[in-house]
Design a protein around this motif. Structure first.
Motif, PDB file in Angstrom:
ATOM      1  N   LYS A  35      -7.369   1.028 -18.748  1.00  0.00           N
ATOM      2  CA  LYS A  35      -6.408   2.070 -18.068  1.00  0.00           C
ATOM      3  C   LYS A  35      -7.197   3.030 -17.291  1.00  0.00           C
ATOM      4  CE  LYS A  35      -4.059   3.538 -22.522  1.00  0.00           C
ATOM      5  NZ  LYS A  35      -4.287   1.806 -23.691  1.00  0.00           N
ATOM      6  N   LYS A  36      -7.992   2.725 -17.371  1.00  0.00           N
ATOM      7  CA  LYS A  36      -8.632   3.992 -15.538  1.00  0.00           C
ATOM      8  C   LYS A  36      -7.862   3.179 -13.991  1.00  0.00           C
ATOM      9  CE  LYS A  36     -12.480   0.934 -13.878  1.00  0.00           C
ATOM     10  NZ  LYS A  36     -14.147   0.711 -13.715  1.00  0.00           N
ATOM     11  N   MET A  37      -7.451   2.083 -14.376  1.00  0.00           N
ATOM     12  CA  MET A  37      -7.189   1.600 -13.261  1.00  0.00           C
ATOM     13  C   MET A  37      -5.356   2.806 -12.921  1.00  0.00           C
ATOM     14  SD  MET A  37      -8.618  -0.666 -12.164  1.00  0.00           S
ATOM     15  CE  MET A  37      -7.757  -1.354 -10.657  1.00  0.00           C
ATOM     16  N   LEU A  38      -4.943   2.922 -14.251  1.00  0.00           N
ATOM     17  CA  LEU A  38      -3.968   3.470 -14.363  1.00  0.00           C
ATOM     18  C   LEU A  38      -4.191   4.766 -12.731  1.00  0.00           C
ATOM     19  CD1 LEU A  38      -2.985   4.652 -18.182  1.00  0.00           C
ATOM     20  CD2 LEU A  38      -1.642   3.534 -16.420  1.00  0.00           C
ATOM     21  N   ALA A  39      -5.396   5.644 -12.527  1.00  0.00           N
ATOM     22  CA  ALA A  39      -5.275   6.123 -11.103  1.00  0.00           C
ATOM     23  C   ALA A  39      -5.631   5.638 -10.076  1.00  0.00           C
ATOM     24  CB  ALA A  39      -7.067   7.179 -11.318  1.00  0.00           C
ATOM     25  N   TYR A  40      -5.500   4.594  -9.874  1.00  0.00           N
ATOM     26  CA  TYR A  40      -5.414   4.261  -8.917  1.00  0.00           C
ATOM     27  C   TYR A  40      -3.228   3.692  -8.205  1.00  0.00           C
ATOM     28  CZ  TYR A  40     -10.417   2.758  -8.523  1.00  0.00           C
ATOM     29  OH  TYR A  40     -11.500   2.857  -8.742  1.00  0.00           O
ATOM     30  N   LEU A  41      -3.007   3.596  -9.691  1.00  0.00           N
ATOM     31  CA  LEU A  41      -1.273   3.453  -9.756  1.00  0.00           C
ATOM     32  C   LEU A  41      -0.921   4.156  -9.354  1.00  0.00           C
ATOM     33  CD1 LEU A  41      -1.316   0.329 -12.732  1.00  0.00           C
ATOM     34  CD2 LEU A  41      -0.705  -0.001 -10.223  1.00  0.00           C
ATOM     35  N   ALA A  42      -1.682   5.325 -10.040  1.00  0.00           N
ATOM     36  CA  ALA A  42      -0.879   7.159  -9.675  1.00  0.00           C
ATOM     37  C   ALA A  42      -1.031   7.180  -7.907  1.00  0.00           C
ATOM     38  CB  ALA A  42      -0.917   7.742  -9.813  1.00  0.00           C
ATOM     39  N   LEU A  43      -1.962   7.274  -7.370  1.00  0.00           N
ATOM     40  CA  LEU A  43      -2.207   7.135  -5.824  1.00  0.00           C
ATOM     41  C   LEU A  43      -1.226   6.687  -5.235  1.00  0.00           C
ATOM     42  CD1 LEU A  43      -3.855   8.227  -4.090  1.00  0.00           C
ATOM     43  CD2 LEU A  43      -5.933   6.368  -3.485  1.00  0.00           C
ATOM     44  N   ARG A  44      -1.108   5.261  -5.988  1.00  0.00           N
ATOM     45  CA  ARG A  44      -0.009   3.754  -5.349  1.00  0.00           C
ATOM     46  C   ARG A  44       1.209   4.513  -5.743  1.00  0.00           C
ATOM     47  NH1 ARG A  44       4.551   1.763  -4.928  1.00  0.00           N
ATOM     48  NH2 ARG A  44       4.784  -0.588  -4.291  1.00  0.00           N
ATOM     49  N   ASN A  45       1.882   5.305  -6.124  1.00  0.00           N
ATOM     50  CA  ASN A  45       2.998   5.174  -6.566  1.00  0.00           C
ATOM     51  C   ASN A  45       3.227   7.077  -5.645  1.00  0.00           C
ATOM     52  OD1 ASN A  45       3.731   3.159  -7.492  1.00  0.00           O
ATOM     53  ND2 ASN A  45       3.236   4.342 -10.442  1.00  0.00           N
ATOM     54  N   LEU A  46       2.251   7.991  -5.805  1.00  0.00           N
ATOM     55  CA  LEU A  46       2.570   9.201  -5.120  1.00  0.00           C
ATOM     56  C   LEU A  46       2.212   9.432  -3.910  1.00  0.00           C
ATOM     57  CD1 LEU A  46       1.798  11.202  -8.461  1.00  0.00           C
ATOM     58  CD2 LEU A  46       3.696  10.281  -7.629  1.00  0.00           C
ATOM     59  N   ALA A  47       0.931   8.206  -3.172  1.00  0.00           N
ATOM     60  CA  ALA A  47       0.372   8.570  -2.119  1.00  0.00           C
ATOM     61  C   ALA A  47       1.321   8.337  -0.585  1.00  0.00           C
ATOM     62  CB  ALA A  47      -0.917   8.690  -1.709  1.00  0.00           C
ATOM     63  N   PRO A  48       1.489   8.765   0.476  1.00  0.00           N
ATOM     64  CA  PRO A  48       2.365   8.559   1.170  1.00  0.00           C
ATOM     65  C   PRO A  48       1.193   7.084   1.987  1.00  0.00           C
ATOM     66  CG  PRO A  48       1.641  10.583   1.924  1.00  0.00           C
ATOM     67  CD  PRO A  48       1.140  10.298   0.101  1.00  0.00           C
ATOM     68  N   SER A  49       1.497   6.003   2.170  1.00  0.00           N
ATOM     69  CA  SER A  49       0.897   5.042   2.850  1.00  0.00           C
ATOM     70  C   SER A  49      -0.269   4.610   3.076  1.00  0.00           C
ATOM     71  CB  SER A  49       1.978   4.069   3.391  1.00  0.00           C
ATOM     72  OG  SER A  49       2.496   3.098   2.000  1.00  0.00           O
ATOM     73  N   ALA A  50       0.209   6.392   4.795  1.00  0.00           N
ATOM     74  CA  ALA A  50      -1.065   6.468   5.295  1.00  0.00           C
ATOM     75  C   ALA A  50      -2.930   6.850   4.872  1.00  0.00           C
ATOM     76  CB  ALA A  50      -0.905   7.083   6.963  1.00  0.00           C
ATOM     77  N   ILE A  51      -1.869   7.684   3.621  1.00  0.00           N
ATOM     78  CA  ILE A  51      -3.801   7.833   2.956  1.00  0.00           C
ATOM     79  C   ILE A  51      -4.074   6.576   2.074  1.00  0.00           C
ATOM     80  CG2 ILE A  51      -4.229   9.184   0.881  1.00  0.00           C
ATOM     81  CD1 ILE A  51      -2.886  11.619   2.002  1.00  0.00           C
ATOM     82  N   THR A  52      -3.786   6.102   1.772  1.00  0.00           N
ATOM     83  CA  THR A  52      -3.733   4.825   0.420  1.00  0.00           C
ATOM     84  C   THR A  52      -4.053   3.723   1.321  1.00  0.00           C
ATOM     85  OG1 THR A  52      -1.774   3.671   0.830  1.00  0.00           O
ATOM     86  CG2 THR A  52      -2.024   5.005  -1.016  1.00  0.00           C
ATOM     87  N   ASP A  53      -3.824   3.470   2.718  1.00  0.00           N
ATOM     88  CA  ASP A  53      -4.361   2.557   3.470  1.00  0.00           C
ATOM     89  C   ASP A  53      -5.884   2.810   4.334  1.00  0.00           C
ATOM     90  OD1 ASP A  53      -1.882   1.244   3.865  1.00  0.00           O
ATOM     91  OD2 ASP A  53      -1.688   1.795   5.658  1.00  0.00           O
ATOM     92  N   ARG A  54      -6.114   4.429   4.261  1.00  0.00           N
ATOM     93  CA  ARG A  54      -7.306   5.340   4.732  1.00  0.00           C
ATOM     94  C   ARG A  54      -7.830   5.012   3.345  1.00  0.00           C
ATOM     95  NH1 ARG A  54      -6.370  10.930   6.344  1.00  0.00           N
ATOM     96  NH2 ARG A  54      -4.260   9.553   7.467  1.00  0.00           N
ATOM     97  N   VAL A  55      -7.932   5.115   2.386  1.00  0.00           N
ATOM     98  CA  VAL A  55      -8.450   4.943   0.962  1.00  0.00           C
ATOM     99  C   VAL A  55      -9.227   3.446   0.930  1.00  0.00           C
ATOM    100  CG1 VAL A  55      -8.497   5.125  -1.269  1.00  0.00           C
ATOM    101  CG2 VAL A  55      -7.220   6.402   0.175  1.00  0.00           C
ATOM    102  N   PHE A  56      -8.044   2.496   1.353  1.00  0.00           N
ATOM    103  CA  PHE A  56      -8.564   1.251   1.578  1.00  0.00           C
ATOM    104  C   PHE A  56      -9.468   0.845   2.042  1.00  0.00           C
ATOM    105  CE2 PHE A  56      -5.318  -1.444  -1.080  1.00  0.00           C
ATOM    106  CZ  PHE A  56      -5.862  -1.593  -2.124  1.00  0.00           C
ATOM    107  N   LYS A  57      -9.287   1.280   3.310  1.00  0.00           N
ATOM    108  CA  LYS A  57     -10.329   1.160   4.550  1.00  0.00           C
ATOM    109  C   LYS A  57     -11.902   1.822   3.870  1.00  0.00           C
ATOM    110  CE  LYS A  57      -8.345   0.841   9.035  1.00  0.00           C
ATOM    111  NZ  LYS A  57      -8.221   1.225   9.952  1.00  0.00           N
ATOM    112  N   LYS A  58     -11.591   2.968   3.443  1.00  0.00           N
ATOM    113  CA  LYS A  58     -12.951   3.352   3.268  1.00  0.00           C
ATOM    114  C   LYS A  58     -13.836   2.636   2.114  1.00  0.00           C
ATOM    115  CE  LYS A  58     -15.675   7.173   3.313  1.00  0.00           C
ATOM    116  NZ  LYS A  58     -16.307   6.895   4.093  1.00  0.00           N
ATOM    117  N   VAL A  59     -13.051   2.401   0.915  1.00  0.00           N
ATOM    118  CA  VAL A  59     -13.227   1.990   0.121  1.00  0.00           C
ATOM    119  C   VAL A  59     -14.020   0.435   0.017  1.00  0.00           C
ATOM    120  CG1 VAL A  59     -13.120   0.754  -2.917  1.00  0.00           C
ATOM    121  CG2 VAL A  59     -12.128   2.991  -1.964  1.00  0.00           C
ATOM    122  N   THR A  60     -13.114  -0.356   0.288  1.00  0.00           N
ATOM    123  CA  THR A  60     -13.954  -1.793   1.026  1.00  0.00           C
ATOM    124  C   THR A  60     -15.016  -2.208   1.667  1.00  0.00           C
ATOM    125  OG1 THR A  60     -12.166  -2.246   3.015  1.00  0.00           O
ATOM    126  CG2 THR A  60     -11.777  -2.751   0.520  1.00  0.00           C
ATOM    127  N   GLY A  61     -14.825  -0.580   2.619  1.00  0.00           N
ATOM    128  CA  GLY A  61     -16.064  -1.168   3.980  1.00  0.00           C
ATOM    129  C   GLY A  61     -15.313  -1.206   5.269  1.00  0.00           C
TER     130      GLY A  61
END
Ligand SMILES: NC(=O)c1ccc[n+]([C@@H]2O[C@H](COP(=O)([O-])OP(=O)(O)OC[C@H]3O[C@@H](n4cnc5c(N)ncnc54)[C@H](OP(=O)(O)O)[C@@H]3O)[C@@H](O)[C@H]2O)c1
Length: 284
Positions: free
Chosen positions: A248-274
């Protein structure tokens, strides 16, 4: 009288655990995989309610034979768990056309082949459950996971249409979306990624960084039981959810994906993956 369910891809990981869990919960389980030898682990488990069946979801004759075997046993299927899947990883530009086909033949056309083969009987009975194992990647597409993620996006779309088509026929359709789950799948994905880290690869440095992050995902993830429990709910609830996310903790990532603009999720991806450390060298 036990209700019968067919679980595809039951020789390993999520499918194997789901087959055992459902049998313990009282289902008569037909556990399918390409090689009967790999299903030996299941014999005698689940109170003797598991029967191995050989089935390659990409081969319509093999599906037909398996369903004939199941009906010869006197079982009308109540449920189908479309779990069989493979993951083709790598840069979209570099993955070969045959690997793209391999991905879709199992995860999309295979799933539809089995579904279409069981539906006439379920519609006649006026009841049934289809549970499609999607993925969080069916909503969130990581870099170098585009081939796999697009196949799981397809599963999301076709499941929505199927649910709406089948509602008047008494057949209910759910998608279960696992996040990282600790199964042999992670190792297979690592091997796929390794194919693109050679010196000549245009994306080699990025893939190496992503691969290093990805390597930590599956070993630190929960086991497949969380997914099996969601499947059980989808098969037994009077009003099953259209979607389940496990864990269920993955729901937080899905909420971020659904609510945040791509510019933000793209930055989160870069940060999280290195991947934010990657800087393309300027060509001379
Ligand atoms: N593990 C994860 O982190 C994760 C996350 C999200 C979604 N999922 C999804 O969960 C499902 C199961 O994955 P898993 O983690 O349990 O992987 P796994 O341990 O590698 O199991 C995959 C299963 O699929 C079967 N399979 C592959 N190709 C097949 C074909 N053509 N016909 C019939 N069976 C076939 C394999 O059986 P044989 O090769 O023995 O025939 C095996 O039983 C997949 O749909 C996957 O996309 C997994």
């Amino acid at each position: 009288m036990y209700r019968s369910v067919l679980v595809t891809g039951a020789s390993s990981g999520i499918g194997e655990t789901t087959a055992i869990h459902l049998a313990h919960k009282g289902f008569r389980v037909f556990a399918a995989a390409r090689s009967s030898g790999k299903l030996k682990n299941l014999s005698g488990l689940g109170g003797g309610r598991i029967s191995p069946v050989t089935m390659d979801v990409t081969d319509e004759a093999s599906i037909k034979n398996a369903l004939t075997e199941i009906s010869a046993d006197g079982s009308a299927l109540y449920g189908l768990v479309n779990n069989a899947g493979v993951s083709v990883m790598g840069p979209i530009e570099e993955v070969s056309a045959s690997d793209w086909k391999r991905q879709y033949e199992t995860n999309v056309f295979g799933l539809m082949n089995v579904t279409r083969a069981v539906l006439p009987q379920m519609r006649r009975e006026g009841r049934g459950r289809i549970v499609n194992i999607g993925s969080v990647a069916g909503r969130i597409a990581a870099p170098f996971q585009g081939v796999y993620a697009s196949s799981k996006h397809a599963v999301e779309g076709l499941s929505d249409a199927l649910r709406r088509e089948l509602e008047p026929h008494g057949v209910k359709v759910s998608v279960v979306r696992p996040g990282f789950i600790n199964t042999p799948f992670g190792h297979q994905e690592q091997e796929e990624l390794a194919r693109y880290t050679g010196e000549s690869g245009a994306y080699a440095e990025q893939v190496k960084i992503y691969k290093e992050w990805h390597a930590k995902g599956h070993p630190n993830a929960p086991g497949p039981l969380v997914v099996a429990e969601a499947v059980h709910h989808a098969l037994t609830a009077d009003h099953p959810n259209s979607r389940y996310t496990a864990p269920k903790k993955m729901l937080a990532y899905l909420a971020l994906r659904n609510l945040a603009p791509s510019a933000i999720t793209d930055r989160v991806f870069k940060k999280v993956t290195g991947l934010d450390a990657y800087k393309k060298e300027k060509s001379a």
